[in-house]
Design a protein around this motif. Sequence first.
Motif, mmCIF file in Angstrom:
data_model
loop_
_atom_site.group_PDB
_atom_site.id
_atom_site.type_symbol
_atom_site.label_atom_id
_atom_site.label_comp_id
_atom_site.label_asym_id
_atom_site.label_seq_id
_atom_site.Cartn_x
_atom_site.Cartn_y
_atom_site.Cartn_z
ATOM 1 N N GLU A 584 0.859 -1.177 0.000
ATOM 2 C CA GLU A 584 0.000 0.000 0.000
ATOM 3 C C GLU A 584 0.900 1.233 0.000
ATOM 4 N N LEU A 585 0.685 2.118 -0.974
ATOM 5 C CA LEU A 585 1.548 3.265 -1.183
ATOM 6 C C LEU A 585 0.935 4.491 -0.520
ATOM 7 N N GLY A 586 1.529 4.932 0.559
ATOM 8 C CA GLY A 586 1.011 6.054 1.314
ATOM 9 C C GLY A 586 1.202 7.378 0.606
ATOM 10 N N GLU A 587 0.318 8.346 0.915
ATOM 11 C CA GLU A 587 0.349 9.696 0.340
ATOM 12 C C GLU A 587 0.286 9.665 -1.185
ATOM 13 N N GLU A 588 -0.385 8.665 -1.726
ATOM 14 C CA GLU A 588 -0.451 8.497 -3.173
ATOM 15 C C GLU A 588 -1.839 8.053 -3.582
ATOM 16 N N GLY A 589 -2.262 8.482 -4.776
ATOM 17 C CA GLY A 589 -3.558 8.104 -5.292
ATOM 18 C C GLY A 589 -3.437 7.183 -6.492
ATOM 19 N N HIS A 590 -4.008 7.631 -7.625
ATOM 20 C CA HIS A 590 -4.076 6.799 -8.830
ATOM 21 C C HIS A 590 -2.786 6.983 -9.642
ATOM 22 N N GLY A 591 -1.694 6.443 -9.127
ATOM 23 C CA GLY A 591 -0.393 6.631 -9.761
ATOM 24 C C GLY A 591 0.175 7.990 -9.395
ATOM 25 N N SER A 592 1.409 8.247 -9.823
ATOM 26 C CA SER A 592 2.038 9.504 -9.439
ATOM 27 C C SER A 592 3.182 9.849 -10.371
ATOM 28 N N ALA A 593 3.346 11.168 -10.605
ATOM 29 C CA ALA A 593 4.497 11.679 -11.354
ATOM 30 C C ALA A 593 5.575 12.204 -10.415
ATOM 31 N N ASP A 594 5.350 12.098 -9.109
ATOM 32 C CA ASP A 594 6.316 12.587 -8.141
ATOM 33 C C ASP A 594 7.568 11.717 -8.150
ATOM 34 N N GLN A 595 8.735 12.343 -8.099
ATOM 35 C CA GLN A 595 9.993 11.601 -8.205
ATOM 36 C C GLN A 595 10.141 10.562 -7.102
ATOM 37 N N ASP A 596 9.899 10.942 -5.858
ATOM 38 C CA ASP A 596 10.049 9.993 -4.757
ATOM 39 C C ASP A 596 9.088 8.822 -4.915
ATOM 40 N N GLN A 597 7.866 9.108 -5.318
ATOM 41 C CA GLN A 597 6.875 8.048 -5.446
ATOM 42 C C GLN A 597 7.154 7.161 -6.650
ATOM 43 N N LYS A 598 7.664 7.750 -7.738
ATOM 44 C CA LYS A 598 8.071 6.927 -8.883
ATOM 45 C C LYS A 598 9.232 6.017 -8.497
ATOM 46 N N ALA A 599 10.219 6.566 -7.783
ATOM 47 C CA ALA A 599 11.373 5.761 -7.377
ATOM 48 C C ALA A 599 10.934 4.590 -6.503
ATOM 49 N N ARG A 600 9.983 4.841 -5.611
ATOM 50 C CA ARG A 600 9.464 3.768 -4.755
ATOM 51 C C ARG A 600 8.816 2.679 -5.599
ATOM 52 N N ALA A 601 7.972 3.061 -6.536
ATOM 53 C CA ALA A 601 7.292 2.069 -7.377
ATOM 54 C C ALA A 601 8.297 1.297 -8.235
ATOM 55 N N PHE A 602 9.263 2.014 -8.830
ATOM 56 C CA PHE A 602 10.267 1.348 -9.662
ATOM 57 C C PHE A 602 11.016 0.282 -8.874
ATOM 58 N N GLU A 603 11.429 0.616 -7.657
ATOM 59 C CA GLU A 603 12.184 -0.322 -6.844
ATOM 60 C C GLU A 603 11.349 -1.558 -6.515
ATOM 61 N N LEU A 604 10.086 -1.355 -6.180
ATOM 62 C CA LEU A 604 9.219 -2.480 -5.827
ATOM 63 C C LEU A 604 8.975 -3.389 -7.026
ATOM 64 N N ILE A 605 8.722 -2.783 -8.202
ATOM 65 C CA ILE A 605 8.482 -3.591 -9.405
ATOM 66 C C ILE A 605 9.743 -4.331 -9.818
ATOM 67 N N ALA A 606 10.883 -3.626 -9.797
ATOM 68 C CA ALA A 606 12.155 -4.248 -10.199
ATOM 69 C C ALA A 606 12.486 -5.433 -9.306
ATOM 70 N N GLU A 607 12.305 -5.254 -8.002
ATOM 71 C CA GLU A 607 12.618 -6.332 -7.062
ATOM 72 C C GLU A 607 11.704 -7.530 -7.280
ATOM 73 N N PHE A 608 10.412 -7.269 -7.461
ATOM 74 C CA PHE A 608 9.464 -8.368 -7.640
ATOM 75 C C PHE A 608 9.751 -9.150 -8.919
ATOM 76 N N LEU A 609 9.903 -8.453 -10.042
ATOM 77 C CA LEU A 609 10.131 -9.156 -11.308
ATOM 78 C C LEU A 609 11.458 -9.887 -11.302
ATOM 79 N N ASP A 610 12.469 -9.282 -10.694
ATOM 80 C CA ASP A 610 13.781 -9.937 -10.639
ATOM 81 C C ASP A 610 13.694 -11.236 -9.833
ATOM 82 N N ASP A 611 12.973 -11.186 -8.708
ATOM 83 C CA ASP A 611 12.834 -12.379 -7.877
ATOM 84 C C ASP A 611 12.023 -13.466 -8.571
ATOM 85 N N ARG A 612 10.957 -13.082 -9.256
ATOM 86 C CA ARG A 612 10.014 -14.070 -9.768
ATOM 87 C C ARG A 612 10.355 -14.567 -11.165
ATOM 88 N N LEU A 613 11.068 -13.753 -11.955
ATOM 89 C CA LEU A 613 11.423 -14.184 -13.321
ATOM 90 C C LEU A 613 12.876 -14.636 -13.411
#
Length: 613
Positions: A584-613
């Motif tokens: 659950e991404l705090g202080e965020e709504g339907h996606g975000s263009a904010d740098q900190d929030q993008k960096a958070r999402a990128f890290e989570l997606i990268a980690e998940f795909l790297d682990d699972r694929l």
Amino acid sequence: MSTQIDSADELDPETLARLPSFVTPRISPDGSEVAFFHDRSGRMEVYVASTADASDPSTWTRLSDGNVPRNPRGALHYDTDGEEIFFHRDEDGDEQNDVYRLDRDGTATPVIETDGQSFLVDTASDGTLVYVSDHGEQLNLYAFDREAGESTRLTTFEQPVRPGPSTLSPDEERIAFACNESENLQNRDVYVAARDGSDRRRLDVGEDGAEASAVDWFPDGERLLVDDNSTDRSRVGVYDLDADTVEWLSDGTTEETADAVLPGGDAVLVTRTRRAAEVPVVYDLAGGESRELDVSEGVVSLAASPAESFLDETTVALQVTTGDSRSELVAYDLTSDETRTLLPADYGDVDPDVFVAPEYVRYESEDGTEIGALLYESPTAESPAPAVVKVHGGPSVQAQHSFDVYTQFLVSQGYTVLEPNYRGSTGRGREFKNAIDGDWGGMEQVDVRCGAEWLAAERDVDPDRRAVLGASYGGYSAYCQLTMHPEPWAAGVAWIGMTDLLQLYEDSMPHFKSALERYLGDPEENEALYRERSPITHVENVEAPIGILHGVNDPRCPISQARLFRDALEDRGWSAPEDFAYHELGEEGHGSADQDQKARAFELIAEFLDDRL
């Protein structure tokens, strides 16, 4: 001292997420200034610059100081004399926008405050603000008298009102907008009314069931630039208000949508779509001839509304991007076809040549329908490569030849990326776009699955390492794929997606309920369909690990949609993070263009795909 990044394998999610960007540029009424959001400070702030030297960032003046949204959802607007700038402010991405004035000294003052979602659409010379809001339950037009501090409701439609880029007529005595009063939910008509909403009349633009739009007024106030899709492919025309007739300019061979009437009134600017690219076209009304502007193949669009896009009578501000080049704002001289940069693309320490251009491909779906798609192949990929089918949101938009930092992020991680324009997407006519109506969650999901199968059969892709990823409707698609079409997938990422359509309807804003009714019908009459097309109904079919990301303040796809699916997985005996990932991404709504929030999402997606694929 920073080091130049000149190869894709040197790119990291943090660097990509923090590439500075501008959004919602607006040209002042006299053409001398440009206002825009930019995040070069690390978060979005409002800047202004002279259009004469805006290409030099050292000349920019920052107006705001942390008192504007980190992730702007509404556009900036000038008042009619260019002195005041208005912006929209919500709370941490909840999109319940109020309209604020930003003074030149940086002071932000609320102007229009409502209990719902409000967007400013036009300003009048007497200070009146025309806006659209759902605080009366459905999206309707309102006028705000700043001197009296009061709003007057201008329309009372049961379906959402869709104001055009130019709502007020040149003499400010009338308004133009689109809405639907037909029982056919695919229909949208154009209306003209007096400024106070009285004397409303529906214009005879197209047939019932087609979607028409009022885009811009001609300087004489007696004609409107309109478009509609009665002939399947969208067409552009000039509506004569006295004669109640339309002169159609488009020949019907390609999709064309209206953008603006040139200030002199003797030509119009339209957008022509082909193969997921958009090019501006000028129609000369006197000669009846058209010509495409001399721009790169990509997505080239008007910077803002017609009133906030022209520097002078022959120079227009265009936003230009391609699949491998970031967005820049240019001034295009329509007489000489020469351009100059207004706001440059910022690549930081990254060599622009690192980014990958897409290939436009086609494949057949299960029933023989041809599906267009964009294919990105990573220069650093293994052989065979892992692949991600990235599903666009909407659904009535399309994946385009425009720079997408999320796609380039995946490519930089070594993934082949396919972006399918499944049925329901725009760009291929009314019939293709409306094919999803009554079948939401049906054949368009087969189109997505067939994209994964095509990748394994036709490209150097590992069939055991295919993932599906999407946000919004794309997030819904990721849930659908893993529950209803699980065969191709080794993993999936559902970002701000929908899982329970009946609950979604109950929790939705009025205009989103209208959209769901168009796609799925009345939820009481069609309860079985709503349940059948809800991923949570089929949660027992999930085999591959799923990564769930969701902003806690999302008003479009509420956080309850993610929590319901999480709980259903746990009821099956799955647990996080072993069997699935849940964030659950705090202080965020339907996606975000904010740098900190993008960096958070990128890290989570990268980690998940790297682990699972």
